[in-house]
Design an enzyme around this catalytic site. Structure first.
Site, mmCIF file in Angstrom:
data_model
loop_
_atom_site.group_PDB
_atom_site.id
_atom_site.type_symbol
_atom_site.label_atom_id
_atom_site.label_comp_id
_atom_site.label_asym_id
_atom_site.label_seq_id
_atom_site.Cartn_x
_atom_site.Cartn_y
_atom_site.Cartn_z
ATOM 1 N N ASP A 49 3.738 -5.113 12.681
ATOM 2 C CA ASP A 49 5.164 -4.779 12.605
ATOM 3 C C ASP A 49 6.089 -5.943 12.992
ATOM 4 O O ASP A 49 7.013 -5.762 13.787
ATOM 5 C CB ASP A 49 5.490 -3.585 13.525
ATOM 6 C CG ASP A 49 4.504 -2.451 13.420
ATOM 7 O OD1 ASP A 49 3.940 -2.255 12.324
ATOM 8 O OD2 ASP A 49 4.293 -1.747 14.421
ATOM 9 N N GLU A 219 7.788 4.740 6.015
ATOM 10 C CA GLU A 219 8.245 4.254 7.315
ATOM 11 C C GLU A 219 8.648 2.781 7.186
ATOM 12 O O GLU A 219 8.605 2.195 6.104
ATOM 13 C CB GLU A 219 7.122 4.387 8.354
ATOM 14 C CG GLU A 219 5.861 3.608 7.991
ATOM 15 C CD GLU A 219 4.658 3.980 8.836
ATOM 16 O OE1 GLU A 219 4.698 5.012 9.540
ATOM 17 O OE2 GLU A 219 3.660 3.237 8.777
#
Length: 496
Positions: A49, A219
């Protein structure tokens, strides 16, 4: 204004929306890389991420520490002046500095304003509004922290429009308005941030949140602006699965509507799986763009075995994004060999090369699985009566002279180019005469197409050896020495 990683920066040597960037430093900006030329992963360890920012003429990457949730209680950061050599800044934020965070923190989003540095993060992985957690904001006086909870509670503490409060990204538009994009469980929201960066504003209709979910969204939203248009990127698929990927939409407003256009980044069975949850970096004053993301090595099955990577991102004339190719390169300019695994011998990355001390069959391999490819490497046989070169289409590697199944092509100061295959023994496939001097660098190339194997040295138009052999169809790539010491540089593996 220029836009980098979805954050506005005034390139004038003054404090701007995301920090300080000195215009005079533009002349020292990194060259136009095609990928992480010194190798992906570009840092060591399991991380995911990544989000990016430029602070004080340095590039910063803020990732998730990819561990089981109850161990994922800290965030590290990495910084660089050249996108090659990275400095680790450990524990820039820990749950000890967030009173309400009891387990995982992840997906940090950095931005600077008002002379301070902000880091937005998700914590606790709440599953309903009955639980405590959500998206928080921390603040620091330096880019590398330490960051401390800014408001003593989550900024976004609950599900709205079905969106789990995770995976935030913060963007400041040209007019100074800041927005936060976020959402898991297949829903994405956008909200305005007030000028204090620690409270939410409202839209003209009085609402705090607007749902902007595009088709396919799962997401990890990421917003950036280019040529007056707003690009929303997001991840699709399951983060632990092989088909995690990145798609995008373009709109004329920061709040959409966003209609899915295409996938940008997907898995490559020859390079890595699970590529996703990205951020975007634009080198100020240029049209050079990179996509930063995480991916899972081919041999890893644990969902948390994720590494950081970046590749070049290019645009078409109409502003759409070209699909990103995950490239395989390593010029060892960063003084490390992350992503390589050795089997015998002594290996060091130093002086801009990967050096193998004298051994009988020591090899270093990448975690790839190429079939039809072009393999390139610069080889310098430094000493010994043997040879050094490329391993390709290899499997079952182990320590031992010929302890693998696959092919090898090398050069030797004995005046030959050699090609053969191994299966815990050695089968010659071809040789060619070539004057090779110890200590001199040679460019070795192997091309494979089906059963055809061609070997080139320096002259890349006329092969030294051409054979047909179908024993091995795909496998790992790497380098090897036999009764020699050698230096290897500029390793490139390209799908054909």
């Amino acid at each position: 204004m220029s836009i980098l990683g979805g954050k506005a920066v005034v390139v004038a040597g003054v404090l701007a929306a995301t920090g300080v960037f000195n215009a005079t430093a533009l002349s020292a900006s990194p060259p136009t890389y095609t990928t992480a030329e010194a190798g992906n992963p570009f840092v060591s360890g399991w991380y995911a991420d990544p989000d990016v920012a430029i602070y004080n003429d340095r590039f910063y990457v803020f990732p998730t520490a990819s561990r089981p949730y109850d161990q994922q209680t800290f965030l590290d950061a990495f910084s660089s002046t050249d996108l090659v050599n990275w400095t680790k800044h450990p524990n820039v934020l820990t749950t000890a500095n967030v009173s309400w965070a009891r387990r995982a923190v992840w997906a940090p989003a950095p931005i600077a304003r008002n002379g301070r540095y902000y880091l937005y993060f998700a914590a606790n992985d709440i599953q309903s509004n009955a639980e405590s957690g959500g998206i928080g904001v921390a603040v620091a006086d330096r880019p590398e922290g330490p960051y401390r909870d800014a408001i003593g509670a989550p900024l976004i503490p609950r599900f709205v429009n079905g969106a789990q409060p995770i995976d935030q990204d913060v963007f400041i538009d040209d007019d100074g308005q800041a927005y936060i994009y976020y959402g898991g469980w297949g829903h994405a929201n956008v909200a305005k941030l007030n000028g204090d960066m620690t409270s939410l504003g409202t839209f003209p209709d009085g609402s705090t949140y607007k749902e902007i979910t595009p088709s396919g969204y799962v997401e990890g939203p990421q917003m950036f602006k280019r040529n007056g248009r707003y690009y929303l990127m997001w991840s699709e698929g399951g983060w632990t699965g092989p088909n995690y990927s990145v798609s995008y939409a373009i709109a004329d407003s920061p709040t959409g509507p966003f209609q899915r256009l295409d996938s940008v980044l997907t898995q490559d069975a020859a390079v890595a799986r699970g590529a996703g949850h990205n951020s975007v970096l634009n080198i100020p004053g240029t049209e050079t763009w990179y996509i930063f993301y995480h991916r899972r090595p081919l041999s890893e099955t644990d969902g948390n075995s994720r590494e950081l990577a970046y590749d070049r991102m290019n645009f078409n004339a109409d502003g759409t994004i070209q699909r990103v190719t995950m490239l395989v390169k390593d010029n060892f300019a960063d003084g490390n060999a992350y992503g390589w695994k050795t089997y015998g011998g002594t290996w060091t990355a130093t002086g801009g090369a990967y050096r193998a001390a004298h051994s009988y069959g020591g090899k270093a391999l990448l975690d790839d699985n190429h079939t039809n490819a072009v393999y390139d490497v610069d080889v310098t046989v430094e000493s010994g009566a043997g040879d050094a070169g490329l391993v390709f289409r290899a499997s079952a590697p182990a320590v031992g002279v010929d302890a693998y199944r696959g092919y090898y092509a090398g050069i030797t100061p004995q005046g030959r180019v050699v090609l053969g295959k191994a299966d815990n023994n050695w089968t010659p496939l071809g040789t060619a005469g070539l004057q090779v001097a110890a200590g001199q660098r040679y460019h070795l190339r192997v091309q494979t197409s089906g059963s055809t194997i061609q070997v080139f040295v320096d002259d890349l138009t006329t092969p030294k050896i051409t054979v047909s052999d179908s024993a091995y169809g795909s496998g790992k790539s790497g380098v090897r020495v036999y009764n020699a010491s050698a230096a290897f540089d500029n390793v490139v593996v390209t799908n054909r």
